[in-house]
Write a protein that holds these residues in place. Sequence first.
Motif, PDB file in Angstrom:
ATOM      1  N   PRO A   1       0.821  -1.204   0.000  1.00  0.00           N
ATOM      2  CA  PRO A   1       0.000   0.000   0.000  1.00  0.00           C
ATOM      3  C   PRO A   1       0.860   1.263   0.000  1.00  0.00           C
ATOM      4  O   PRO A   1       1.820   1.366   0.771  1.00  0.00           O
ATOM      5  CB  PRO A   1      -0.792  -0.105   1.309  1.00  0.00           C
ATOM      6  N   VAL A   2       0.524   2.185  -0.882  1.00  0.00           N
ATOM      7  CA  VAL A   2       1.191   3.481  -0.934  1.00  0.00           C
ATOM      8  C   VAL A   2       0.243   4.478  -0.279  1.00  0.00           C
ATOM      9  O   VAL A   2      -0.839   4.752  -0.796  1.00  0.00           O
ATOM     10  CB  VAL A   2       1.518   3.890  -2.378  1.00  0.00           C
TER      11      VAL A   2
ATOM     12  N   VAL B   1       8.780  -9.153 -11.667  1.00  0.00           N
ATOM     13  CA  VAL B   1       7.997  -8.376 -10.702  1.00  0.00           C
ATOM     14  C   VAL B   1       7.783  -9.201  -9.436  1.00  0.00           C
ATOM     15  O   VAL B   1       7.295 -10.332  -9.491  1.00  0.00           O
ATOM     16  CB  VAL B   1       6.642  -7.949 -11.299  1.00  0.00           C
ATOM     17  N   VAL B   2       8.171  -8.629  -8.296  1.00  0.00           N
ATOM     18  CA  VAL B   2       7.995  -9.301  -7.008  1.00  0.00           C
ATOM     19  C   VAL B   2       6.687  -8.875  -6.357  1.00  0.00           C
ATOM     20  O   VAL B   2       5.980  -9.675  -5.749  1.00  0.00           O
ATOM     21  CB  VAL B   2       9.182  -8.989  -6.075  1.00  0.00           C
ATOM     22  N   CYS B   3       6.358  -7.599  -6.481  1.00  0.00           N
ATOM     23  CA  CYS B   3       5.124  -7.046  -5.923  1.00  0.00           C
ATOM     24  C   CYS B   3       4.838  -5.755  -6.681  1.00  0.00           C
ATOM     25  O   CYS B   3       5.608  -5.354  -7.554  1.00  0.00           O
ATOM     26  CB  CYS B   3       5.260  -6.776  -4.427  1.00  0.00           C
ATOM     27  N   ALA B   4       3.739  -5.103  -6.336  1.00  0.00           N
ATOM     28  CA  ALA B   4       3.410  -3.813  -6.939  1.00  0.00           C
ATOM     29  C   ALA B   4       2.946  -2.863  -5.847  1.00  0.00           C
ATOM     30  O   ALA B   4       2.396  -3.293  -4.817  1.00  0.00           O
ATOM     31  CB  ALA B   4       2.321  -3.971  -7.999  1.00  0.00           C
ATOM     32  N   GLY B   5       3.169  -1.593  -6.060  1.00  0.00           N
ATOM     33  CA  GLY B   5       2.697  -0.581  -5.117  1.00  0.00           C
ATOM     34  C   GLY B   5       1.365  -0.030  -5.579  1.00  0.00           C
ATOM     35  O   GLY B   5       1.187   0.258  -6.764  1.00  0.00           O
ATOM     36  N   GLY B   6       0.422   0.099  -4.663  1.00  0.00           N
ATOM     37  CA  GLY B   6      -0.901   0.600  -5.037  1.00  0.00           C
ATOM     38  C   GLY B   6      -1.555   1.391  -3.929  1.00  0.00           C
ATOM     39  O   GLY B   6      -1.382   1.075  -2.748  1.00  0.00           O
ATOM     40  N   SER B   7      -2.299   2.395  -4.312  1.00  0.00           N
ATOM     41  CA  SER B   7      -2.985   3.243  -3.326  1.00  0.00           C
ATOM     42  C   SER B   7      -4.459   2.902  -3.183  1.00  0.00           C
ATOM     43  O   SER B   7      -5.120   3.408  -2.270  1.00  0.00           O
ATOM     44  CB  SER B   7      -2.831   4.716  -3.720  1.00  0.00           C
ATOM     45  N   TRP B   8      -4.987   2.045  -4.056  1.00  0.00           N
ATOM     46  CA  TRP B   8      -6.434   1.806  -4.036  1.00  0.00           C
ATOM     47  C   TRP B   8      -6.911   1.064  -2.797  1.00  0.00           C
ATOM     48  O   TRP B   8      -8.097   1.064  -2.496  1.00  0.00           O
ATOM     49  CB  TRP B   8      -6.848   1.036  -5.297  1.00  0.00           C
TER      50      TRP B   8
END
Length: 215
Positions: free
Chosen positions: A23-24, A181-188
């Motif tokens: 989470p961003v 890709v290991v993970c992704a950053g997301g704000s949703w």
Amino acid sequence: MAITPQDASTRAREICQLAPIVPVLVVHDVAHARPLAEALVAGGLPALEVTLRTPAALDVVAEMAKVKGGVVGAGTLITPEDVTRAVAAGAQFGVSPGATDTLLDAAEAAGLPMLPGAATASEAMRLLDRGYDMLKFFPAEASGGAPALKAIGAPLPQISFCPTGGVSPDNADSYLSLPNVVCAGGSWVAPAKLVEAGDWDAIRDLARAASQLPR
């Protein structure tokens, strides 16, 4: 205690492997810090990036660092002063939109594992030359999205990424399915309306759904 680029990347990779989404978070009210972190951790997203974009951000890092099971980092680190303040607040890792030698020197001296940003093959190669092989791909969508990251991965398979910037439930699968890709950053997973309303159950449910994304 100082840290080498190689050890910094190893630790950053371990953190990124905790869940498919980091989470961003842009948090304006420190009162929201602990319940927000507790909801996200309960939903299966223990690695949290608090962006230093609000006056409350460092206090938010300090409060979230007290939450059991959470691994709290500070994002948008740009200067050595940012590193110093993040470490003092209790950040366990740092994230930057790009990378400079000055910033990385400070992070390594402070023992702060970094996830430095890169958007091109040249930027990624420069960081690899320094010893970093776990990077942030930013801004992901604006830089060509999953197809661009896939293309970068072909000649540079030894580098892994956490794409951030424009990642959403609609396109997260396209990133997470990539071998680099290991993970992704997301704000949703922590929308402002739910945070302001204190709807921690809804945020926990969003986190739980994100934690189950395949990778």
